[in-house]
Design an enzyme around this catalytic site. Sequence first.
Site, short mmCIF file in Angstrom:
data_model
loop_
_atom_site.label_atom_id
_atom_site.label_comp_id
_atom_site.label_asym_id
_atom_site.label_seq_id
_atom_site.Cartn_x
_atom_site.Cartn_y
_atom_site.Cartn_z
N ARG A 114 -0.20 -89.97 -45.23
CA ARG A 114 0.13 -90.39 -44.01
C ARG A 114 0.17 -91.85 -43.67
O ARG A 114 -0.87 -92.60 -44.29
CB ARG A 114 -1.05 -89.59 -43.00
CG ARG A 114 -0.92 -89.99 -41.49
CD ARG A 114 0.34 -89.20 -40.90
NE ARG A 114 0.02 -89.31 -39.43
CZ ARG A 114 0.98 -88.87 -38.58
NH1 ARG A 114 2.11 -88.50 -39.03
NH2 ARG A 114 0.75 -88.70 -37.35
N THR A 391 11.44 -86.00 -38.58
CA THR A 391 10.78 -85.23 -39.51
C THR A 391 11.40 -84.27 -40.38
O THR A 391 12.59 -83.78 -40.12
CB THR A 391 9.48 -84.28 -38.93
OG1 THR A 391 8.75 -85.29 -37.92
CG2 THR A 391 8.52 -83.83 -39.97
N THR A 409 7.81 -87.94 -42.48
CA THR A 409 8.65 -88.17 -41.45
C THR A 409 8.57 -89.87 -41.26
O THR A 409 7.64 -90.58 -41.71
CB THR A 409 7.76 -87.48 -40.38
OG1 THR A 409 8.37 -88.05 -39.04
CG2 THR A 409 6.43 -88.22 -40.12
N ASN A 411 8.41 -90.21 -37.86
CA ASN A 411 8.19 -89.92 -36.52
C ASN A 411 9.66 -89.63 -35.77
O ASN A 411 10.20 -88.51 -35.71
CB ASN A 411 7.32 -91.00 -35.65
CG ASN A 411 6.80 -90.44 -34.45
OD1 ASN A 411 6.68 -89.19 -34.37
ND2 ASN A 411 6.50 -91.27 -33.53
N ASP A 433 1.73 -91.69 -32.47
CA ASP A 433 0.83 -90.35 -32.74
C ASP A 433 -0.51 -90.56 -32.36
O ASP A 433 -1.45 -89.44 -32.43
CB ASP A 433 1.04 -89.73 -34.14
CG ASP A 433 2.36 -88.93 -34.22
OD1 ASP A 433 3.00 -88.82 -33.28
OD2 ASP A 433 2.91 -88.43 -35.32
N SER A 462 -1.56 -85.91 -36.96
CA SER A 462 -0.21 -85.35 -37.13
C SER A 462 0.04 -83.82 -36.62
O SER A 462 -0.94 -83.33 -36.79
CB SER A 462 0.45 -85.37 -38.54
OG SER A 462 1.62 -84.98 -38.51
N GLY A 483 9.73 -81.17 -36.04
CA GLY A 483 9.64 -80.91 -34.93
C GLY A 483 8.43 -81.29 -33.83
O GLY A 483 8.31 -80.72 -32.90
N1 GLY Z 1 5.08 -87.71 -36.09
C1 GLY Z 1 4.85 -86.47 -35.75
C2 GLY Z 1 3.91 -85.93 -36.35
O1 GLY Z 1 3.39 -86.12 -37.37
O2 GLY Z 1 3.40 -84.77 -35.83
#
Ligand code: GLY
Length: 579
Positions: A114, A391, A409, A411, A433, A462, A483
């Site tokens: 992340r 994503t 992702t 985002n 996020d 996330s 999503g």
């Molecule tokens: N950016 C979407 C997630 O990580 O949930």
Amino acid sequence: MVKPRICLPRPLTCFVLAITLAFSLSVRAEDRSPDVAIAAAQGPVAQNGMVVAQEARAAHIGVDILQQGGNAVDAAVAVGFALAVSYPRAGNIGGGGFMVIHLADGTDTAIDYRETAPAAINAKSFLDAQGNADPQKSRFSALGIGVPGTVAGLALAEKEYGSGRFTLADLVAPAIAMARDGITLDDDITNEQTNILARLAHWPASAKIFLKPDGSVLAAGDRLMQTDLADTLQSVARDGPDAFYQGPIAWKIAAAVQAAGGVMTVDDLKDYHAIERTPVRGSYRGYDVVSMPPPSSGGVELLEMLNILEGYDLAHDDETQTLFLMIEAMKRAYADRALFLGDPETVKVPVTKLVSKSYAADLRAGIDPEHATPARAIRAGGDSDPEGHNTTHFSIVDRFGNAVSNTYTLNFSYGVGLVADGTGILLNNELDDFAAKPEAPNAYGLIGFEANEPGPGKRPVSSMTPTIVLKDGKPFLVTGSPGGSRITTAVLQVIVNVIDRGMSIADAVAAPRVHNQWQPDQVFAEPAAPADVIAALQARGDKVVQQRPFTSAESILITPEGFIGAADPRSHGALAVGY
Ligand code: GLY
């Protein structure tokens, strides 16, 4: 490249039909095999390996690695780099994600790559002068760019769990070739570019790659050339992840972010590291469910919802009752997400409690099986503004018994839209996020509190939920989805559709989905959800809003007959390919 023998592209024309028919085609309870694995007769079947991804070129690259004797992790690393070139709206090296791995020796592990907040980010970074959350800052400015984790994550996965038959350079090579030679675009990619034209056009470094000289989007049939990205990938192939996090590439990223008004420094990049974590693990009707721990909310929420649902019989044909109970479980799990989830390095997330059967029993006791619980009766709220196709997820299994479930992702589609000039790297806007302020919704309408407030070096919570379901300790179902906030509920529904409702994996993935995230107090239903079911949910008190689908649960079911791939028909370019 050796041509795989099995391949099932899903043309757009199939989409509406597949979705529309899914409810009526689903296997009825009385027709089900007692062994749900046997129920899965649709979709491509392969004996030696399977890759399901949202873009066909990348899926082929993955199966090619498997055919050369690679394991699922080797293939995942190759697919991860490939999608950064062939699926630039979500595949990336400028963002981050999560990989859940099951190894043939029974080990389960998770790689957290992340993005992190730069050191200069603090709890007030995304507020305006009045102290209100300012979405412009977190979503559309360079302040929202997190330190990318993908290169570190993929390299860590390969070093620790690759077969040893390939170097990192071998696995990056197909991506380099696509970036340097160019790829012919299809209408899926070009339509998406139309949607976010303004974001790409805003940055000259991005426009010169993704737009025509007159500022219009590339058309289907045009070639997308990414020579700077090829050079960047070549450096990573030659020198490993240090080439990305230190030296000229890092300097260019930091310079581009700062020139655009952001605060990322070369030290932020140098300090980045991917983290290997213990997955969250639970059981559901005799299956083991292995998923992503914090900083993802996905695994915790998924297990919380499954634990609640385990107390009900869902193996029947009453669609309304099944969906109603799933929605009630969703409300409670998302309320807990808002309150408790954060970066585990900075907050104590009560994971053990949240995924316990006894906690689920307490929550279940508050569910009225005939009347919807209003969100305010659970906790306080926000609103929703869901983003589109962002994503991306891929699932991979190999003939050795290994499985990989990976979601990563930028985002938003194309992230913040900024390419770091001279690198070809599209940068994310992942820091949206965070909860910019307690109870201020992010782009997905998700609210959070102090546990997820922005801070230096922190990872925002996330929803990504890469998941592997095991049966008798061996992979049974590999799934996940893009999503935004709807990722976790999509994964839930795939699992319930297979295990409880006895659907084939193709039907389980295609079936219309519903979603509730506690706040706003609404149930989102895909257009193909049957009108009578929607009416029945409304009669019980749920406020149902029909919205276009935008999850895409690329999944694999492992059966005695072979690996069955299910490319989600919601994604026009998705492909299940095995050998
Ligand atoms: N950016 C979407 C997630 O990580 O949930």
